[in-house]
Design a protein around this motif. Structure first.
Motif, short mmCIF file in Angstrom:
data_model
loop_
_atom_site.label_atom_id
_atom_site.label_comp_id
_atom_site.label_asym_id
_atom_site.label_seq_id
_atom_site.Cartn_x
_atom_site.Cartn_y
_atom_site.Cartn_z
N CYS A 169 103.55 8.96 -60.58
CA CYS A 169 102.86 8.65 -59.32
C CYS A 169 102.23 7.27 -59.50
O CYS A 169 101.40 7.08 -60.40
CB CYS A 169 101.79 9.69 -59.02
N ILE A 170 102.63 6.33 -58.68
CA ILE A 170 102.24 4.92 -58.84
C ILE A 170 101.56 4.44 -57.57
O ILE A 170 102.04 4.71 -56.47
CB ILE A 170 103.49 4.04 -59.08
N ASN A 171 100.44 3.75 -57.69
CA ASN A 171 99.87 3.10 -56.52
C ASN A 171 99.27 1.74 -56.88
O ASN A 171 98.99 1.45 -58.04
CB ASN A 171 98.88 4.01 -55.77
N GLY A 172 99.12 0.94 -55.84
CA GLY A 172 98.56 -0.39 -56.00
C GLY A 172 98.22 -0.96 -54.63
O GLY A 172 98.47 -0.31 -53.61
N PRO A 173 97.65 -2.15 -54.57
CA PRO A 173 97.33 -2.76 -53.27
C PRO A 173 98.58 -2.84 -52.41
O PRO A 173 99.69 -3.04 -52.93
CB PRO A 173 96.84 -4.16 -53.65
N MET A 174 98.43 -2.68 -51.10
CA MET A 174 99.61 -2.66 -50.24
C MET A 174 100.39 -3.98 -50.32
O MET A 174 101.59 -4.02 -50.06
CB MET A 174 99.25 -2.33 -48.79
N GLU A 175 99.71 -5.05 -50.73
CA GLU A 175 100.37 -6.36 -50.83
C GLU A 175 101.45 -6.39 -51.93
O GLU A 175 102.31 -7.26 -51.94
CB GLU A 175 99.34 -7.46 -51.12
N VAL A 176 101.39 -5.44 -52.90
CA VAL A 176 102.36 -5.47 -53.99
C VAL A 176 103.54 -4.51 -53.73
O VAL A 176 104.37 -4.32 -54.62
CB VAL A 176 101.70 -5.12 -55.35
N PHE A 177 103.61 -3.95 -52.52
CA PHE A 177 104.70 -3.02 -52.21
C PHE A 177 106.06 -3.67 -52.51
O PHE A 177 106.93 -3.08 -53.15
CB PHE A 177 104.64 -2.58 -50.75
N GLY A 178 106.25 -4.90 -52.03
CA GLY A 178 107.51 -5.59 -52.22
C GLY A 178 107.82 -5.87 -53.67
O GLY A 178 108.95 -5.71 -54.13
N ALA A 179 106.79 -6.27 -54.44
CA ALA A 179 106.99 -6.60 -55.85
C ALA A 179 107.37 -5.36 -56.66
O ALA A 179 108.26 -5.40 -57.52
CB ALA A 179 105.72 -7.22 -56.43
N ILE A 180 106.73 -4.22 -56.37
CA ILE A 180 107.06 -2.98 -57.09
C ILE A 180 108.45 -2.51 -56.68
O ILE A 180 109.25 -2.08 -57.53
CB ILE A 180 106.00 -1.88 -56.82
N SER A 181 108.78 -2.61 -55.39
CA SER A 181 110.11 -2.22 -54.91
C SER A 181 111.18 -3.04 -55.64
O SER A 181 112.20 -2.50 -56.10
CB SER A 181 110.23 -2.46 -53.40
N LYS A 182 110.95 -4.34 -55.74
CA LYS A 182 111.91 -5.23 -56.39
C LYS A 182 112.06 -4.88 -57.87
O LYS A 182 113.17 -4.85 -58.41
CB LYS A 182 111.46 -6.70 -56.23
N LYS A 183 110.93 -4.60 -58.52
CA LYS A 183 110.97 -4.25 -59.95
C LYS A 183 111.76 -2.95 -60.17
O LYS A 183 112.56 -2.86 -61.10
CB LYS A 183 109.54 -4.11 -60.49
N LEU A 184 111.56 -1.97 -59.31
CA LEU A 184 112.29 -0.70 -59.44
C LEU A 184 113.79 -0.92 -59.27
O LEU A 184 114.61 -0.34 -59.99
CB LEU A 184 111.78 0.32 -58.40
N GLU A 185 114.15 -1.79 -58.30
CA GLU A 185 115.57 -2.10 -58.09
C GLU A 185 116.16 -2.78 -59.33
O GLU A 185 117.28 -2.48 -59.75
CB GLU A 185 115.74 -2.98 -56.85
N GLU A 186 115.40 -3.71 -59.91
CA GLU A 186 115.87 -4.41 -61.11
C GLU A 186 116.09 -3.43 -62.26
O GLU A 186 117.01 -3.60 -63.07
CB GLU A 186 114.84 -5.47 -61.53
N LEU A 187 115.25 -2.39 -62.32
CA LEU A 187 115.35 -1.40 -63.39
C LEU A 187 116.40 -0.34 -63.08
O LEU A 187 116.68 0.53 -63.92
CB LEU A 187 113.99 -0.72 -63.60
N GLY A 188 116.96 -0.39 -61.86
CA GLY A 188 117.95 0.61 -61.45
C GLY A 188 117.33 1.97 -61.22
O GLY A 188 117.98 3.00 -61.41
N VAL A 189 116.07 1.98 -60.80
CA VAL A 189 115.33 3.23 -60.60
C VAL A 189 115.23 3.56 -59.12
O VAL A 189 114.86 2.70 -58.30
CB VAL A 189 113.91 3.12 -61.21
#
Length: 243
Positions: A169-189
């Motif tokens: 379960c991961i959370n952070g400021p709403m401004e980092v939604f895109g950065a976390i999404s991109k990181k997950l895609e890079e990791l193939g998750v």
């Protein structure tokens, strides 16, 4: 805050499984994702997640196609997103997110739910110091190494990472939604959830009677066809799992 928050999300998720409303709520996510990022799931992360939910819940293809068309502006039916804030029994904060084409109808129904529970509907912004809108992700652990994945998420801007029952379960400021999404895609998750949610910043301890009254109130709110999500700020206690 991690464990309290994770359990609140889990409890809310359980209340969210009202079968009669689940199609409506998932399809709203499809329309909203298309509206913000287009109709191609290859380039629209939110749409990709919403379509996966449709698949898991056996949502008919015709319904999905209509939701995509609605998101593209072909058939919006005059719907708008609206939120309601107030307090339930014993001062528990309640935040309601809805989508409606008739605000008068929706506010009347929401007000009745608050009144029946012994609570009161407040003004917009009255809970701004209780809840904060944050980026929220739920990711199955699978073969992921806990320490390595946690560091990757922190690097992407996550504030809180909790591993419980095989789910990060991961959370952070709403401004980092895109950065976390991109990181997950890079990791193939592939996350099971990727949303913006109202996360409580202050919690309230309650007795068993109040907890059960709040859960009953939330069930009543979520049974309304216009209501999408309901949040509360109860301090979670393991004993509630037995109620």
């Amino acid at each position: 805050m991690g464990r309290k928050w994770a359990n609140i999300v889990k409890k809310k998720g359980a209340a969210d499984k009202l079968r009669g409303q689940i199609y409506t709520k998932i399809l709203f996510e499809v329309s909203k994702a298309v509206k913000s990022g287009g109709e191609d799931p290859a380039t629209n992360f939110l749409l990709k997640i919403a379509l996966e939910k449709c698949k898991k819940n056996n949502v008919p293809k015709d319904n999905i196609d209509r939701a995509i068309k609605k998101g593209l502006g072909g058939d919006d039916d005059g719907y708008q997103e609206i939120s309601y804030e107030g307090y339930g029994p014993n001062g528990v904060a309640i935040f309601v997110e809805a989508s409606t084409n008739n605000v008068t109808r929706t506010v009347a129904n929401v007000r009745v739910c608050f009144k029946k529970a012994g609570g009161s509907l407040g003004t917009t912004g009255s809970l701004q110091f209780v809840f904060t809108r944050k980026a929220v992700f739920e990711v199955p652990q699978g073969d992921l190494d806990e320490d390595e994945f946690t560091l990757e998420m922190i690097d992407a801007g996550a504030e809180d990472i909790e591993l419980e029952d095989g789910i990060f379960c991961i959370n952070g400021p709403m401004e980092v939604f895109g950065a976390i999404s991109k990181k997950l895609e890079e990791l193939g998750v592939q996350p099971e959830e990727a949303t913006l949610e109202q996360i409580p910043q202050t919690f309230k301890e309650v007795d068993d009677e109040t907890y059960e009254a709040i859960m009953k109130m939330i069930d009543a709110l979520e049974s309304d066809e216009d209501v999408l999500k309901v949040y509360h700020n109860i301090e979670y206690d393991e004993r509630f799992a037995e109620l």
